[in-house]
Write a protein that holds these residues in place. Structure first.
Motif, PDB file in Angstrom:
ATOM      1  N   GLY A 106      40.026  72.191  17.379  1.00  0.00           N
ATOM      2  CA  GLY A 106      39.524  70.911  18.062  1.00  0.00           C
ATOM      3  C   GLY A 106      39.171  71.072  19.351  1.00  0.00           C
ATOM      4  O   GLY A 106      38.600  70.227  19.836  1.00  0.00           O
ATOM      5  N   THR A 107      39.349  72.258  19.995  1.00  0.00           N
ATOM      6  CA  THR A 107      38.899  72.228  21.506  1.00  0.00           C
ATOM      7  C   THR A 107      37.393  72.202  21.617  1.00  0.00           C
ATOM      8  O   THR A 107      36.567  72.884  20.929  1.00  0.00           O
ATOM      9  CB  THR A 107      39.590  73.396  22.179  1.00  0.00           C
ATOM     10  N   ILE A 108      36.968  71.308  22.668  1.00  0.00           N
ATOM     11  CA  ILE A 108      35.402  71.390  22.755  1.00  0.00           C
ATOM     12  C   ILE A 108      34.940  72.545  23.438  1.00  0.00           C
ATOM     13  O   ILE A 108      35.596  72.818  24.579  1.00  0.00           O
ATOM     14  CB  ILE A 108      34.973  70.235  23.486  1.00  0.00           C
ATOM     15  N   LEU A 109      34.192  73.464  23.147  1.00  0.00           N
ATOM     16  CA  LEU A 109      33.849  74.614  23.545  1.00  0.00           C
ATOM     17  C   LEU A 109      32.567  74.460  24.411  1.00  0.00           C
ATOM     18  O   LEU A 109      32.305  75.232  25.408  1.00  0.00           O
ATOM     19  CB  LEU A 109      33.659  75.582  22.643  1.00  0.00           C
ATOM     20  N   ALA A 110      31.507  73.649  23.936  1.00  0.00           N
ATOM     21  CA  ALA A 110      30.170  73.440  24.522  1.00  0.00           C
ATOM     22  C   ALA A 110      29.681  72.339  24.049  1.00  0.00           C
ATOM     23  O   ALA A 110      30.159  71.560  22.918  1.00  0.00           O
ATOM     24  CB  ALA A 110      29.468  74.566  23.983  1.00  0.00           C
ATOM     25  N   ARG A 111      28.710  71.544  24.691  1.00  0.00           N
ATOM     26  CA  ARG A 111      27.746  70.375  24.179  1.00  0.00           C
ATOM     27  C   ARG A 111      26.613  70.664  24.392  1.00  0.00           C
ATOM     28  O   ARG A 111      25.970  71.103  25.322  1.00  0.00           O
ATOM     29  CB  ARG A 111      28.464  69.056  24.926  1.00  0.00           C
ATOM     30  N   ILE A 112      25.860  70.475  23.197  1.00  0.00           N
ATOM     31  CA  ILE A 112      24.284  70.630  22.906  1.00  0.00           C
ATOM     32  C   ILE A 112      23.662  69.369  23.158  1.00  0.00           C
ATOM     33  O   ILE A 112      23.983  68.326  22.451  1.00  0.00           O
ATOM     34  CB  ILE A 112      23.986  71.439  21.873  1.00  0.00           C
ATOM     35  N   GLU A 113      22.653  69.021  24.090  1.00  0.00           N
ATOM     36  CA  GLU A 113      21.910  67.802  24.153  1.00  0.00           C
ATOM     37  C   GLU A 113      20.538  68.132  23.401  1.00  0.00           C
ATOM     38  O   GLU A 113      19.857  69.147  23.680  1.00  0.00           O
ATOM     39  CB  GLU A 113      21.848  67.281  25.548  1.00  0.00           C
ATOM     40  N   ALA A 119      24.055  77.119  17.593  1.00  0.00           N
ATOM     41  CA  ALA A 119      23.742  75.747  18.067  1.00  0.00           C
ATOM     42  C   ALA A 119      23.259  74.919  16.781  1.00  0.00           C
ATOM     43  O   ALA A 119      22.716  75.339  15.967  1.00  0.00           O
ATOM     44  CB  ALA A 119      22.396  75.932  18.875  1.00  0.00           C
ATOM     45  N   PRO A 120      23.470  73.456  16.800  1.00  0.00           N
ATOM     46  CA  PRO A 120      23.256  72.745  15.784  1.00  0.00           C
ATOM     47  C   PRO A 120      22.016  72.244  15.493  1.00  0.00           C
ATOM     48  O   PRO A 120      21.442  71.734  14.521  1.00  0.00           O
ATOM     49  CB  PRO A 120      24.193  71.417  15.865  1.00  0.00           C
ATOM     50  N   PHE A 121      21.277  72.225  16.855  1.00  0.00           N
ATOM     51  CA  PHE A 121      19.764  71.828  16.584  1.00  0.00           C
ATOM     52  C   PHE A 121      19.162  72.375  17.887  1.00  0.00           C
ATOM     53  O   PHE A 121      19.907  72.919  18.923  1.00  0.00           O
ATOM     54  CB  PHE A 121      19.607  70.238  16.613  1.00  0.00           C
ATOM     55  N   ASP A 122      17.805  72.154  18.208  1.00  0.00           N
ATOM     56  CA  ASP A 122      17.134  72.377  19.343  1.00  0.00           C
ATOM     57  C   ASP A 122      17.507  71.721  20.641  1.00  0.00           C
ATOM     58  O   ASP A 122      17.846  70.499  20.175  1.00  0.00           O
ATOM     59  CB  ASP A 122      15.705  72.447  19.151  1.00  0.00           C
ATOM     60  N   GLY A 123      17.997  72.281  21.823  1.00  0.00           N
ATOM     61  CA  GLY A 123      18.464  71.473  22.816  1.00  0.00           C
ATOM     62  C   GLY A 123      18.680  72.371  23.994  1.00  0.00           C
ATOM     63  O   GLY A 123      18.194  73.515  24.179  1.00  0.00           O
ATOM     64  N   VAL A 124      19.565  71.649  24.857  1.00  0.00           N
ATOM     65  CA  VAL A 124      19.938  72.346  26.250  1.00  0.00           C
ATOM     66  C   VAL A 124      21.344  72.366  26.200  1.00  0.00           C
ATOM     67  O   VAL A 124      22.230  71.459  25.818  1.00  0.00           O
ATOM     68  CB  VAL A 124      19.357  71.300  27.204  1.00  0.00           C
ATOM     69  N   VAL A 125      22.182  73.372  26.615  1.00  0.00           N
ATOM     70  CA  VAL A 125      23.506  73.546  26.947  1.00  0.00           C
ATOM     71  C   VAL A 125      23.879  72.776  28.060  1.00  0.00           C
ATOM     72  O   VAL A 125      23.746  72.942  29.121  1.00  0.00           O
ATOM     73  CB  VAL A 125      24.142  74.803  27.213  1.00  0.00           C
ATOM     74  N   ALA A 126      24.346  71.450  27.460  1.00  0.00           N
ATOM     75  CA  ALA A 126      24.492  70.539  28.741  1.00  0.00           C
ATOM     76  C   ALA A 126      26.008  70.736  29.395  1.00  0.00           C
ATOM     77  O   ALA A 126      26.018  70.414  30.826  1.00  0.00           O
ATOM     78  CB  ALA A 126      24.619  69.030  28.112  1.00  0.00           C
ATOM     79  N   GLU A 127      26.753  71.317  28.826  1.00  0.00           N
ATOM     80  CA  GLU A 127      28.163  71.422  29.258  1.00  0.00           C
ATOM     81  C   GLU A 127      28.719  72.932  28.406  1.00  0.00           C
ATOM     82  O   GLU A 127      28.464  73.024  27.172  1.00  0.00           O
ATOM     83  CB  GLU A 127      29.162  70.413  28.988  1.00  0.00           C
ATOM     84  N   LEU A 128      29.248  73.855  29.177  1.00  0.00           N
ATOM     85  CA  LEU A 128      29.990  75.078  28.581  1.00  0.00           C
ATOM     86  C   LEU A 128      31.377  74.933  29.277  1.00  0.00           C
ATOM     87  O   LEU A 128      31.503  75.285  30.389  1.00  0.00           O
ATOM     88  CB  LEU A 128      29.039  76.170  29.097  1.00  0.00           C
ATOM     89  N   MET A 129      32.309  74.918  28.280  1.00  0.00           N
ATOM     90  CA  MET A 129      33.693  74.884  28.515  1.00  0.00           C
ATOM     91  C   MET A 129      34.472  76.227  28.429  1.00  0.00           C
ATOM     92  O   MET A 129      35.553  76.514  28.672  1.00  0.00           O
ATOM     93  CB  MET A 129      34.544  73.763  28.007  1.00  0.00           C
ATOM     94  N   ALA A 130      33.755  76.970  27.351  1.00  0.00           N
ATOM     95  CA  ALA A 130      34.139  78.302  27.036  1.00  0.00           C
ATOM     96  C   ALA A 130      34.021  79.398  28.030  1.00  0.00           C
ATOM     97  O   ALA A 130      33.174  79.525  28.429  1.00  0.00           O
ATOM     98  CB  ALA A 130      33.581  78.571  25.595  1.00  0.00           C
ATOM     99  N   THR A 131      35.290  80.312  28.128  1.00  0.00           N
ATOM    100  CA  THR A 131      34.993  81.270  28.871  1.00  0.00           C
ATOM    101  C   THR A 131      35.599  82.582  28.018  1.00  0.00           C
ATOM    102  O   THR A 131      36.567  82.315  27.458  1.00  0.00           O
ATOM    103  CB  THR A 131      35.780  81.116  30.165  1.00  0.00           C
TER     104      THR A 131
END
Length: 622
Positions: free
Chosen positions: A611-618, A591-603
């Motif tokens: 370059g595939t987006i695996l997750a997004r942290i807000e 995780a790059p910083f404190d936050g919430v897993v807004a999206e999770l694309m990895a399985t």
């Protein structure tokens, strides 16, 4: 002299042949598989012919396609390099039958030396000393057991048609013989389609010494002295040198004379290598060195012989194939200095030396050394062929000088993201026992604990990473903790992520100047032949990269082996999100910083591209 030459090979040896042929004014033709179309050897040849898909059996081993390519381009000769079809007598005969010049050993010599039992029988008849053993036709287990008992343990069971360590077993006691024999035969049958074996005495302190020989069509045969190839891992050569350490003139004269005698026994023409096994228990002695086998081609390690003799062995091959006499007489050849070659492979020593494949975003070699490489920066190491990146060769007046120069050069190598054995090779070249010449074929296995890196960054790497990253981020209550020291500026204790793992250290004063480079948005630190992905633990996505919106991107193609968070979960900076397996290595993405897993694309188990987006942290608003 030949006017045109097709090189029936690829990579490093194809480039090597092209280089000399062009110097001699010979038109060069490369053949290549579809996956090799952009390789340097294809571009550097005068012409190129595609011969099929990536699998070698459908391209580089397809005799019909290679011969068709020679016909289509008007090639006068074919050079097979080493490996692939270089020791295939049938192919050599087909080349000759097609009216082409075969730049290799005569088919009869290839056949004579192709089977270890027949070759040893021939050498015995020619008066060349061979290792005590059994080469008989009776292959019954009972007879083989009887012969092994008579030779005395330990013995070595070897596939008659073997090579590369396949179909080979050491047996230390009579009770273990039959099980080892059955296993050896199964492996030999699967690898070579021939389960016949020979038995020979196992030498307890073996040195692998080989002699470079050369013959021409005028009856001349010379040797170009010996090489020592004792540093091996699982029967594969790692470091080779010329001349052999500890070789006195009397022993050299005896072993080289035996090699010439062996070549003459098969009417040899061209470049060949006579391989010997030496019992080095009491140093090198002529009466403790025995014929092992003959390689009827140019060897991978030929550059060390070129270095100490000042001769171009590929040029010798092309002149002999053109019908010329050997360029030098025996009395015109001499040893000058010492040369050591290290084979740089795309492999991960900390992961059991498994191959490492992928793009070569960074590939930098040291200056001042000879580098024979088949790849270049911007290319890739594919899973289809041998994972050699380069041969690194040092030549100096003394053995210690060559070893020092080689070790220093290996430490300067920069490769990313592919992993290599550069650090392992540097440690071997710098090892005190290696420098002292205390070597045998068990050297690497015996000293593995001090030669193989453990995968943990040394303290100097953590220090360098901290010193590199501190100016980038400035003072931060999360990453810099100051302590009081009288009359000194406060020194920060900082945390950094190295290959996805977080390390905390008190920064040294003054910090060293580290070798770092920005690659694909990340910072890579190079040290002693190894590369490390470094990042501020408060802003890093492990060894991956992070987009401006907090998206975690795959740093390279790979497979998701675990997902450690769920969508909607709260995470803290530096927390492991998932693990990506790429190039045989597991890489934690953080995780790059404190936050919430807004999206999770990895399985778990999913394959992803770079370059595939695996997750997004807000970030969480306060």
């Amino acid at each position: 002299m030949l006017s045109s030459l097709l090189i029936a090979n690829r990579g490093e040896i194809a480039r090597r042949v092209v280089r000399t042929a062009k110097k001699m004014g010979i038109r060069t033709i490369a053949v290549h598989s579809d996956v090799d179309a952009s390789m340097p050897f294809v571009r550097e040849a005068d012409e190129a012919v595609e011969i099929g898909p990536a699998p070698a059996r459908e391209s580089y081993l397809d005799q019909d396609k290679i011969l068709a390519g020679a016909k289509a381009t008007g090639a006068e000769a074919i050079h097979p390099g080493y490996g692939f079809l270089s020791e295939n007598a049938e192919f050599a005969e087909r080349v000759i039958a097609a009216g082409l010049v075969w730049v290799g050993a005569p088919p009869a010599a290839i056949r004579a030396m192709g089977l270890k039992d027949a070759a040893k029988a021939l050498m015995t008849e020619a008066g060349v000393p061979v290792t005590p053993g059994y080469l008989g036709e009776d292959q019954s287990p009972d007879r083989l057991q009887l012969e092994a008992d008579a030779i005395g343990y330990p013995v070595l069971i070897k596939a008659v048609a073997g090579g590369g360590g396949k179909g080979m077993r050491r047996v230390d006691a009579a009770a273990d013989f039959l099980d080892a024999l059955a296993s050896c035969r199964r492996e030999a049958a699967a690898a070579f389609g021939d389960d016949r074996v020979l038995i020979e005495k196992y030498v307890l302190n073996p040195r692998h010494i080989e002699v470079q020989v050369f013959g021409d069509t005028h009856g001349n045969v010379v040797h170009l002295f010996e090489r020592d190839c004792s540093l091996q891992r699982r029967h594969q050569k790692v470091i080779e040198e010329a001349p052999a350490p500890g070789m006195d003139e009397a022993t050299r004269a005896a072993i080289c004379a035996a090699a010439v005698k062996a070549a003459k026994a098969v009417d040899y023409v061209g470049a060949g290598t006579i391989e010997f096994i030496a019992d080095a228990s009491h140093g090198l002695r002529a009466d403790r060195i025995w014929f092992m086998e003959m390689n009827t081609r140019l060897q991978v390690e030929h550059p060390v012989t070129e270095a100490i003799t000042g001769q171009d062995l590929v040029e010798w091959q092309l002149r002999v194939a053109s019908g010329e006499a050997l360029p030098k007489r025996q009395d015109e050849l001499a040893i000058e200095g010492w040369a050591i070659e290290a084979r740089l492979y795309a492999e991960n020593p900390t992961g059991g030396f498994l191959p490492s494949i992928g793009p070569l975003r960074r590939l930098r070699f040291p200056k001042g050394l000879r580098i024979d490489s088949g790849v270049e920066e911007g290319g890739a190491v594919t899973p289809f062929y041998d994972p050699m990146v380069a041969k690194v060769i040092a030549h100096a007046k003394t053995r210690v000088g060559a070893a020092r120069w080689l070790a220093a050069g290996l430490r300067q190598i920069e490769v990313w993201p592919v992993r290599t054995n550069a650090a392992f090779l540097a440690r071997a070249a710098a090892d005190e026992d290696f420098r002292a010449g205390r070597i045998d074929t068990g050297f690497i296995e015996r000293h593995a604990d001090r030669l193989v890196p453990d995968g943990t960054p040394p303290e100097r790497v953590v220090q360098d990473a901290a010193a590199t990253l501190l100016p980038e981020r400035g003072a931060s209550p999360w990453t810099a903790l100051t302590g009081f020291r009288a009359n000194r500026d406060p020194q920060p204790e900082i945390s950094v992520a190295i290959d996805g793992e977080v390390y905390t250290i008190l920064l040294a004063d003054p910090p060293r100047k580290a070798r770092t480079v920005r690659i694909d948005g990340g910072t890579i630190l190079f040290d002693a032949g190894e590369g490390w992905a470094i990042s501020d633990r408060m802003s890093a996505g492990g060894t991956g990269t992070t987009a401006a919106d907090g998206s975690i991107l795959a740093p390279m193609p790979g497979r998701i082996v675990s997902v450690d968070v769920t969508e909607g979960a709260t995470v803290t900076a530096g927390q492991k999100l998932l693990v990506l397996e790429a190039m045989k290595m597991e890489q934690a993405l953080l995780a790059p910083f404190d936050g919430v897993v807004a999206e999770l694309m990895a399985t778990t188990g999913g394959q992803v591209t770079e370059g595939t987006i695996l997750a997004r942290i807000e970030k969480v608003s306060n």
